[in-house]
Design an enzyme around this catalytic site. Structure first.
Site, PDB file in Angstrom:
ATOM      1  N   GLY A  12      32.361  36.765  41.290  1.00 53.00           N
ATOM      2  CA  GLY A  12      33.554  35.918  41.593  1.00 53.00           C
ATOM      3  C   GLY A  12      33.284  34.802  42.057  1.00 53.00           C
ATOM      4  N   ASP A  13      34.434  33.898  42.142  1.00 53.10           N
ATOM      5  CA  ASP A  13      34.267  32.345  42.690  1.00 53.10           C
ATOM      6  C   ASP A  13      33.258  31.622  41.895  1.00 53.10           C
ATOM      7  OD1 ASP A  13      35.683  33.482  44.886  1.00 53.10           O
ATOM      8  OD2 ASP A  13      34.165  34.072  45.849  1.00 53.10           O
ATOM      9  N   GLY A  15      34.200  29.408  39.694  1.00 55.75           N
ATOM     10  CA  GLY A  15      34.746  28.282  39.001  1.00 55.75           C
ATOM     11  C   GLY A  15      35.859  28.809  37.932  1.00 55.75           C
ATOM     12  N   LYS A  16      36.368  29.776  38.098  1.00 56.79           N
ATOM     13  CA  LYS A  16      37.246  30.260  36.878  1.00 56.79           C
ATOM     14  C   LYS A  16      38.714  29.163  37.019  1.00 56.79           C
ATOM     15  CE  LYS A  16      37.389  34.330  38.655  1.00 56.79           C
ATOM     16  NZ  LYS A  16      36.115  34.224  39.340  1.00 56.79           N
ATOM     17  N   ALA A  41      42.255  37.261  44.840  1.00 56.92           N
ATOM     18  CA  ALA A  41      41.881  35.795  44.130  1.00 56.92           C
ATOM     19  C   ALA A  41      41.829  34.454  45.021  1.00 56.92           C
ATOM     20  CB  ALA A  41      42.229  35.728  42.672  1.00 56.92           C
ATOM     21  N   GLY A  42      41.014  33.757  44.840  1.00 56.87           N
ATOM     22  CA  GLY A  42      41.217  32.604  45.231  1.00 56.87           C
ATOM     23  C   GLY A  42      40.595  31.457  44.419  1.00 56.87           C
ATOM     24  N   HIS A  43      41.325  30.694  43.814  1.00 57.73           N
ATOM     25  CA  HIS A  43      41.030  29.802  42.605  1.00 57.73           C
ATOM     26  C   HIS A  43      41.226  28.181  43.001  1.00 57.73           C
ATOM     27  CE1 HIS A  43      41.413  33.197  39.328  1.00 57.73           C
ATOM     28  NE2 HIS A  43      40.663  33.423  40.543  1.00 57.73           N
ATOM     29  N   THR A 132      39.233  42.425  50.649  1.00 57.53           N
ATOM     30  CA  THR A 132      39.742  41.314  51.175  1.00 57.53           C
ATOM     31  C   THR A 132      41.017  41.698  52.144  1.00 57.53           C
ATOM     32  OG1 THR A 132      41.292  41.256  49.269  1.00 57.53           O
ATOM     33  CG2 THR A 132      39.584  39.776  49.241  1.00 57.53           C
ATOM     34  N   GLN A 227      38.461  37.715  39.973  1.00 57.70           N
ATOM     35  CA  GLN A 227      37.187  38.716  40.319  1.00 57.70           C
ATOM     36  C   GLN A 227      36.491  38.488  39.100  1.00 57.70           C
ATOM     37  OE1 GLN A 227      40.653  40.492  40.787  1.00 57.70           O
ATOM     38  NE2 GLN A 227      40.462  39.252  42.596  1.00 57.70           N
ATOM     39  N   ARG A 306      35.432  33.686  54.477  1.00 60.01           N
ATOM     40  CA  ARG A 306      34.262  34.529  54.899  1.00 60.01           C
ATOM     41  C   ARG A 306      33.088  33.493  53.985  1.00 60.01           C
ATOM     42  NH1 ARG A 306      34.945  40.585  52.946  1.00 60.01           N
ATOM     43  NH2 ARG A 306      36.274  39.475  51.219  1.00 60.01           N
ATOM     44  N   LEU A 335      26.058  23.035  38.555  1.00 60.96           N
ATOM     45  CA  LEU A 335      24.719  22.550  38.477  1.00 60.96           C
ATOM     46  C   LEU A 335      24.283  21.592  39.353  1.00 60.96           C
ATOM     47  CD1 LEU A 335      22.129  22.891  36.303  1.00 60.96           C
ATOM     48  CD2 LEU A 335      22.858  20.847  35.049  1.00 60.96           C
ATOM     49  N   VAL A 417      29.524  19.465  36.724  1.00 60.19           N
ATOM     50  CA  VAL A 417      28.588  18.664  37.682  1.00 60.19           C
ATOM     51  C   VAL A 417      29.226  18.224  38.971  1.00 60.19           C
ATOM     52  CG1 VAL A 417      27.229  18.061  35.887  1.00 60.19           C
ATOM     53  CG2 VAL A 417      29.199  16.734  36.142  1.00 60.19           C
ATOM     54  N   GLY A 418      30.519  18.958  39.261  1.00 59.98           N
ATOM     55  CA  GLY A 418      31.354  18.642  40.457  1.00 59.98           C
ATOM     56  C   GLY A 418      32.531  19.464  40.279  1.00 59.98           C
TER      57      GLY A 418
HETATM   58  P1  GDP Z   1      37.176  30.918  41.094  1.00 67.12           P
HETATM   59  O1  GDP Z   1      37.455  31.915  42.163  1.00 67.12           O
HETATM   60  O2  GDP Z   1      36.121  31.464  40.099  1.00 67.12           O
HETATM   61  O3  GDP Z   1      38.064  29.983  40.801  1.00 67.12           O
HETATM   62  O4  GDP Z   1      36.174  29.948  42.153  1.00 67.12           O
HETATM   63  P2  GDP Z   1      36.302  29.343  43.712  1.00 67.12           P
HETATM   64  O5  GDP Z   1      37.421  28.386  43.807  1.00 67.12           O
HETATM   65  O6  GDP Z   1      36.528  30.677  44.445  1.00 67.12           O
HETATM   66  O7  GDP Z   1      35.262  28.853  43.930  1.00 67.12           O
HETATM   67  C1  GDP Z   1      34.448  27.889  43.111  1.00 67.12           C
HETATM   68  C2  GDP Z   1      34.355  26.711  43.957  1.00 67.12           C
HETATM   69  O8  GDP Z   1      33.590  25.823  43.425  1.00 67.12           O
HETATM   70  C3  GDP Z   1      35.455  25.713  44.490  1.00 67.12           C
HETATM   71  O9  GDP Z   1      35.408  25.100  45.482  1.00 67.12           O
HETATM   72  C4  GDP Z   1      35.349  24.469  43.280  1.00 67.12           C
HETATM   73  O10 GDP Z   1      36.256  23.445  43.381  1.00 67.12           O
HETATM   74  C5  GDP Z   1      34.029  24.291  43.033  1.00 67.12           C
HETATM   75  N1  GDP Z   1      33.484  24.034  41.885  1.00 67.12           N
HETATM   76  C6  GDP Z   1      33.678  24.260  40.584  1.00 67.12           C
HETATM   77  N2  GDP Z   1      33.147  24.075  39.681  1.00 67.12           N
HETATM   78  C7  GDP Z   1      32.156  23.196  40.441  1.00 67.12           C
HETATM   79  C8  GDP Z   1      30.974  22.130  39.845  1.00 67.12           C
HETATM   80  O11 GDP Z   1      30.770  22.193  38.699  1.00 67.12           O
HETATM   81  N3  GDP Z   1      30.458  21.740  40.737  1.00 67.12           N
HETATM   82  C9  GDP Z   1      30.434  21.650  42.212  1.00 67.12           C
HETATM   83  N4  GDP Z   1      29.950  21.127  43.271  1.00 67.12           N
HETATM   84  N5  GDP Z   1      31.634  22.564  42.460  1.00 67.12           N
HETATM   85  C10 GDP Z   1      32.319  23.194  41.605  1.00 67.12           C
HETATM   86  P1  IMO Z   2      38.047  35.434  42.666  1.00 70.08           P
HETATM   87  O1  IMO Z   2      39.026  35.558  41.694  1.00 70.08           O
HETATM   88  C1  IMO Z   2      34.855  36.901  45.166  1.00 70.08           C
HETATM   89  C2  IMO Z   2      35.442  41.084  46.473  1.00 70.08           C
HETATM   90  C3  IMO Z   2      35.853  41.608  47.977  1.00 70.08           C
HETATM   91  C4  IMO Z   2      34.996  42.908  48.122  1.00 70.08           C
HETATM   92  C5  IMO Z   2      35.456  43.530  46.780  1.00 70.08           C
HETATM   93  C6  IMO Z   2      36.827  44.481  46.928  1.00 70.08           C
HETATM   94  O2  IMO Z   2      38.243  34.451  43.557  1.00 70.08           O
HETATM   95  O3  IMO Z   2      36.652  35.302  41.843  1.00 70.08           O
HETATM   96  P2  IMO Z   2      39.354  43.827  47.240  1.00 70.08           P
HETATM   97  O4  IMO Z   2      40.209  43.229  48.107  1.00 70.08           O
HETATM   98  O5  IMO Z   2      39.532  43.434  45.901  1.00 70.08           O
HETATM   99  O6  IMO Z   2      39.601  45.557  47.026  1.00 70.08           O
HETATM  100  O7  IMO Z   2      37.734  43.619  47.507  1.00 70.08           O
HETATM  101  O8  IMO Z   2      35.785  42.537  45.903  1.00 70.08           O
HETATM  102  N1  IMO Z   2      36.350  40.256  46.072  1.00 70.08           N
HETATM  103  C7  IMO Z   2      36.193  39.046  45.448  1.00 70.08           C
HETATM  104  N2  IMO Z   2      34.813  38.265  45.785  1.00 70.08           N
HETATM  105  N3  IMO Z   2      35.838  36.242  44.698  1.00 70.08           N
HETATM  106  C8  IMO Z   2      37.101  37.132  44.361  1.00 70.08           C
HETATM  107  O9  IMO Z   2      38.115  36.620  43.692  1.00 70.08           O
HETATM  108  C9  IMO Z   2      37.254  38.437  44.901  1.00 70.08           C
HETATM  109  N4  IMO Z   2      38.308  39.379  44.666  1.00 70.08           N
HETATM  110  C10 IMO Z   2      37.728  40.555  45.225  1.00 70.08           C
HETATM  111  O10 IMO Z   2      35.144  40.406  48.815  1.00 70.08           O
HETATM  112  O11 IMO Z   2      33.769  42.628  48.052  1.00 70.08           O
HETATM  113 MG    MG Z   3      37.542  32.696  44.264  1.00 74.59          MG
END
Ligand code: GDP
Ligand code: IMO
Ligand code: MG
Length: 430
Positions: A12-13, A15-16, A41-43, A132, A227, A306, A335, A417-418
């Protein structure tokens, strides 16, 4: 015209949100669709330096001209939905009346799901999953147990009451007798859910029909994953997973489209690895490098605040994600976070009880025992955030990307790259 899937290749996280936003603004996209998960999710999307976070809503809600769809596989908290919509509207985002469509068959997260999520985590003690706390697991549990409430049920009070009664029948006994909590009143739940019905009704449709018709008409549909592969309830690090199928196969089930419809499957993957919550993580760092990745990468959860656990790139995970999702390509993000390291370790295989594993070990126990086998690549020691083409990247950064590509099982389409939309380098044009 294509159906494009964007999904998480790690925990997860990755950069989707950025990947979705980039695709949605670099070509005309008609629909952006969420097919699994909920507001766990948190995007993050950064547009002209402005930062937005989406949770339950597809990132497409920020793309003018695109229709956002919450499909049948998603679990919908109406309270979270409207809180998020209102938050965006307050910030001046224009959201037209037809810009958001919600499946009649999506399951609803009610307050009792949240209560059970929190109390059952507490009950697990040191074995807790680190959810979460949004009620995701209990809502999917009710769905599979056939006592779930669906969005369409909110429009018929009689049916809604029957379903809430059925859901709370056993649940209240468990809450009272196992967890020593007060039972939840059916009336209060029904009243709360009914209070959302009028606002929700105009948004509700048969989203499978809508999306299939759109694909028949040659429209472009982007499926925004939430996720990730390693959090998948079937293919992830069970039981430390979420309760849905974020892998590519889950998109078909969660949207009501056939697998033959999908043209591209893009795995988003960080140039290192992070994880929130509990569970095994072979390349996790407990030293200064881990702290530095966390600090430079800003690795703090968008939904729960967290701190994310950090570690090096894991090519075994990448190859696994490539395999179980049938990836056509990767989008390598962040990167730039590695700019200041002289030498960058990359996990190419695991050692499990003295045996080398090039592929994901078969059992959970083996995965828990896996220690990384590293190769070391030279760093580049300069700021790459202003690079806009592969050729502009320092030579060692190019070598790093190429080495990762060779070991990850699918071509690299682009490199981040950002955080900004424009901070992207295309490696192989599509
Ligand atoms: P998601 O849940 O997959 O959409 O990802 P999140 O938003 O939770 O976490 C990704 C974090 O990385 C966010 O703060 C984005 O703004 C940041 N991000 C995404 N791509 C890049 C990148 O290429 N470089 C940097 N420095 N940050 C990035
Ligand atoms: P995005 O879309 C990172 C993790 C939680 C926990 C496990 C189960 O932003 O990538 P849940 O509340 O789904 O039953 O929790 O899954 N988790 C994530 N970790 N990014 C997420 O979403 C997540 N969604 C759930 O931290 O370990
Ligand atoms: Mg996220």
């Amino acid at each position: 015209m294509p159906a494009i899937v964007v999904l998480g290749a790690q925990w997860g996280d990755e950069g989707k949100g950025k990947a979705t936003d980039l695709l949605a603004t670099s070509q005309p996209i008609d629909f952006v669709v969420r097919t699994s998960g909920g507001h766990n999710a948190g995007h993050t999307i950064v547009v002209n330096g402005e930062k937005y976070a989406t949770h339950l809503l597809p990132s497409g809600i920020l793309t003018p001209g695109a229709t956002s769809v919450i499909a049948n596989g998603v679990v919908v908290s109406p309270e979270a939905l409207f809180r998020e919509l209102d938050g965006l509207i307050e910030r001046g985002v224009e959201i037209g009346p037809d810009q958001l469509v919600v499946s009649a068959n999506a399951h609803v997260i009610a307050s009792y799901h949240v209560a059970v999520d929190k109390v059952s985590e507490r009950f697990l003690g040191k074995n807790q999953i680190g959810t979460t706390g949004r009620g995701i697991g209990p809502a999917y549990g009710d769905k599979v147990n056939r006592v779930g409430v669906r969005v369409a049920d909110l429009f018929d009070e009689g049916i809604l009451r029957q379903k809430v009664e059925a859901a709370l029948d056993v649940r209240n006994q468990v809450l009272a007798k196992v967890y020593n909590r007060r039972a939840i009143a059916v009336d209060a739940v029904v009243e709360e859910l009914l209070s959302y019905a009028d606002r929700l009704r105009p948004m509700v449709a048969d989203t499978s029909l809508l999306l299939n018709n759109a694909l028949d008409d040659g429209r472009t549909v982007l499926f925004e994953g939430a996720q990730a592969t390693m959090l998948d309830v079937d293919h992830g690090t069970y039981p430390f997973v979420t309760s849905s199928n974020p892998v590519a196969g889950g998109v078909c089930v969660g949207a009501g489209i056939g697998p033959t419809r999908i043209d591209r499957v893009i795995g988003v993957i960080k140039a290192y690895t992070t994880r929130v919550g509990s569970g095994p993580f072979p390349t996790e760092l407990f030293d200064d490098d881990g702290d530095k990745l966390q600090r430079i990468g800003g690795e703090i959860g968008v939904s729960t605040g967290r701190t994310r656990r950090c570690g090096w790139y894991d090519a075994v995970v990448a190859r696994y994600a490539s395999r179980v999702n049938g990836l056509t390509e990767f989008f390598l993000t962040k990167l730039d976070v590695l700019d200041s390291w002289e030498r960058i370790p990359v996990c190419v295989a695991y050692e499990v009880d003295g045996v080398r594993h090039d592929e994901m070990p078969m059992t959970q126990t083996e995965f828990h025992h896996a220690t990384p086998i590293y190769e070391f690549l030279d760093g580049w020691g300069e700021d790459i955030s202003k690079c806009r083409s592969f050729e502009e990247l320092p030579k060692n950064a190019q070598v790093y990307v190429q080495a990762l590509e060779e070991m990850s099982g699918a071509p690299f389409w682009a490199v981040g790259v950002g955080p900004g939309r424009e901070q992207t380098v295309i490696v192989h044009d599509r």
